[in-house]
Design a protein around this motif. Sequence first.
Motif, mmCIF file in Angstrom:
data_model
loop_
_atom_site.group_PDB
_atom_site.id
_atom_site.type_symbol
_atom_site.label_atom_id
_atom_site.label_comp_id
_atom_site.label_asym_id
_atom_site.label_seq_id
_atom_site.Cartn_x
_atom_site.Cartn_y
_atom_site.Cartn_z
ATOM 1 N N CYS A 89 73.504 77.214 58.756
ATOM 2 C CA CYS A 89 73.150 77.095 60.170
ATOM 3 C C CYS A 89 73.172 78.448 60.872
ATOM 4 N N ALA A 90 74.187 79.239 60.583
ATOM 5 C CA ALA A 90 74.291 80.543 61.229
ATOM 6 C C ALA A 90 73.174 81.477 60.778
ATOM 7 N N THR A 91 72.795 81.414 59.500
ATOM 8 C CA THR A 91 71.691 82.243 59.006
ATOM 9 C C THR A 91 70.398 81.906 59.727
ATOM 10 N N LEU A 92 70.105 80.623 59.853
ATOM 11 C CA LEU A 92 68.888 80.212 60.549
ATOM 12 C C LEU A 92 68.930 80.623 62.009
ATOM 13 N N ALA A 93 70.049 80.381 62.664
ATOM 14 C CA ALA A 93 70.156 80.661 64.097
ATOM 15 C C ALA A 93 70.058 82.155 64.387
ATOM 16 N N ILE A 94 70.813 82.952 63.639
ATOM 17 C CA ILE A 94 70.829 84.379 63.928
ATOM 18 C C ILE A 94 69.491 85.032 63.598
ATOM 19 N N ASN A 95 68.793 84.528 62.580
ATOM 20 C CA ASN A 95 67.479 85.077 62.248
ATOM 21 C C ASN A 95 66.451 84.762 63.326
ATOM 22 N N LEU A 96 66.467 83.540 63.834
ATOM 23 C CA LEU A 96 65.511 83.158 64.880
ATOM 24 C C LEU A 96 65.793 83.892 66.191
ATOM 25 N N VAL A 97 67.071 83.992 66.554
ATOM 26 C CA VAL A 97 67.425 84.712 67.780
ATOM 27 C C VAL A 97 67.065 86.186 67.655
ATOM 28 N N GLY A 156 76.097 91.622 58.664
ATOM 29 C CA GLY A 156 75.806 91.485 57.237
ATOM 30 C C GLY A 156 75.449 90.073 56.833
ATOM 31 N N GLY A 157 75.625 89.772 55.551
ATOM 32 C CA GLY A 157 75.234 88.475 54.995
ATOM 33 C C GLY A 157 76.428 87.589 54.709
ATOM 34 N N GLY A 158 76.215 86.612 53.839
ATOM 35 C CA GLY A 158 77.259 85.660 53.521
ATOM 36 C C GLY A 158 78.280 86.229 52.550
ATOM 37 N N ALA A 159 79.456 85.597 52.547
ATOM 38 C CA ALA A 159 80.503 86.016 51.618
ATOM 39 C C ALA A 159 80.070 85.747 50.183
ATOM 40 N N SER A 160 80.562 86.568 49.259
ATOM 41 C CA SER A 160 80.246 86.487 47.828
ATOM 42 C C SER A 160 78.747 86.574 47.570
ATOM 43 N N SER A 161 78.066 87.371 48.369
ATOM 44 C CA SER A 161 76.619 87.544 48.202
ATOM 45 C C SER A 161 76.328 88.980 47.810
ATOM 46 N N THR A 162 75.046 89.290 47.643
ATOM 47 C CA THR A 162 74.650 90.656 47.350
ATOM 48 C C THR A 162 74.663 91.527 48.591
ATOM 49 N N VAL A 181 67.893 84.683 50.515
ATOM 50 C CA VAL A 181 68.558 83.873 49.486
ATOM 51 C C VAL A 181 69.695 84.649 48.841
ATOM 52 N N GLY A 182 69.454 85.934 48.529
ATOM 53 C CA GLY A 182 70.504 86.753 47.945
ATOM 54 C C GLY A 182 71.680 86.950 48.874
ATOM 55 N N GLY A 183 71.431 86.882 50.187
ATOM 56 C CA GLY A 183 72.491 87.074 51.167
ATOM 57 C C GLY A 183 73.239 85.816 51.540
ATOM 58 N N LEU A 184 72.842 84.660 50.995
ATOM 59 C CA LEU A 184 73.564 83.421 51.310
ATOM 60 C C LEU A 184 74.935 83.382 50.647
ATOM 61 N N GLY A 185 75.036 83.909 49.455
ATOM 62 C CA GLY A 185 76.297 83.862 48.718
ATOM 63 C C GLY A 185 76.209 82.882 47.573
ATOM 64 N N PHE A 186 76.724 83.294 46.425
ATOM 65 C CA PHE A 186 76.627 82.469 45.227
ATOM 66 C C PHE A 186 77.475 81.206 45.315
ATOM 67 N N VAL A 187 78.556 81.259 46.094
ATOM 68 C CA VAL A 187 79.356 80.055 46.269
ATOM 69 C C VAL A 187 78.566 79.005 47.045
ATOM 70 N N VAL A 188 77.797 79.440 48.035
ATOM 71 C CA VAL A 188 76.950 78.522 48.801
ATOM 72 C C VAL A 188 75.861 77.953 47.900
ATOM 73 N N ILE A 189 75.238 78.806 47.102
ATOM 74 C CA ILE A 189 74.200 78.333 46.183
ATOM 75 C C ILE A 189 74.775 77.313 45.206
ATOM 76 N N SER A 190 75.965 77.591 44.691
ATOM 77 C CA SER A 190 76.607 76.659 43.768
ATOM 78 C C SER A 190 76.907 75.329 44.444
#
Length: 453
Positions: A240-248, A312-318, A211-220
């Motif tokens: 979609c990319a977070t789900l896909a890359i984690n499962l792969v 890494g994670g999403g833009a504007s994330s931790t 969740v912290g790696g999604l990015g605050f803009v995405v959360i907003s």
Amino acid sequence: MSFWQRLSRPWRHTPHGRVLRLSPPETLLLGFTLLCLIGGGLLRLPMAATVTLDWQEALFTATSAVTVTGLAVVDTSAFTPFGQVVLLALIQIGGLGFMTFGALTLLLLGARLPLQQQNLVREALGETSLGELSQLVRLVVAFAVLVEAVGAGLLALHWVPELGWSRGLWASLFHAVSAFNNAGFSLWPDSLTRDVGTPLVTLVVSSLFIVGGLGFVVISDIREKRRWGRFSMQTKIVLCATLAINLVAMAAMAALEWHNPATLGGLESLGDKLQAAWFQAVTPRTAGFNSVDTAAMSDASSLLTMLLMFIGGGASSTASGIKLTTFIVLLLVARAFLRGTQPTAYGRAIGEQTVMKAVAVALAGVALVFVTLLVLCITDGRLAFLDLAFESVSAFGTVGLSRGITNELSLPGQWMLMLTMLLGRVGPLSLGYFLATRRTRGMRYAEGHIQIG
């Protein structure tokens, strides 16, 4: 005016008051550096640790905490409660961004953010517009506190019965804050290997740093739009990319480590193996916790982990790294080139400026990792090349995973890692700023032909 001249005379006097000469990236870098120095000074105090720390150890630990990396030359268990509180504060400030806290202070005092401070917060959060910035800052802090509180409460269900109320609650809070900010600091020398088969711990901690790696803009965007069809293109790509890359990554990690007796192969039940495979697949982006011995993983798994750390994670994330959106844009551009079409996603074209920025960010990341690895090979060539490469990528991505050589590095090697952690945290923001504020030339040149490939 050069950077050093602006640094010696940071303020410019105007009829409307003083204006800061430093650009937002320079201010961010100086702010993080100052936080590292302050944190190092606090950790150097005798009351901060049960062992005597020299300045190098204290400053390295503070830098790792501020950049939410997790690489350590001293076990976190060696710090007193005061020292652990300092670490936690550095992690929280570094994760959310010191300018976010400064902006929140001004907002709470009822002051309107000046344009210069709005630019700083915009760069810290990765925002491209100034609209609704105050609301976004409030959302960042409120959401972080809420998620960390929920995570700490869930972890307390396991650790309070095991450790008692005081130690259990503190361990729950510390790991919740560290996980949400993708820091990777743990109160135990073996990270979370003791709880490799505990679903409440592995699932809660992994959920926090995802969740912290999604990015605050995405959360907003999710908070405001609430429907998939109304989400922005960035939100759809990140989810979609977070789900896909984690499962792969989980499938690949399971296949590579299933029969390794030192990692997944040494676990008894099928559930424990699947939990460990999941945790080791998602933690490189860029949490830094580990539930199995990272140094015992195969070379193939280590290379896969390095790729995940670099993304890494999403833009504007931790999280850090080149960012997930950069990686996806590069893939879409490559696909479009092979098909002879324009790069698109979810019915929207990807602009040329976005493509240029993605290429620049990725190239800068590769260059920084290469330079770091080159320096480490010179200063610490006695250590295995794979271990040095792993450490270099981990520092750039501010991940914190290590194959156990951090405290074996020479002083020049540790200084290089500190610089890499700082640049890995601030660098992509700085590069994005310079790309966004570059000057447009008044003329265009005729195109020349260069053979590629």
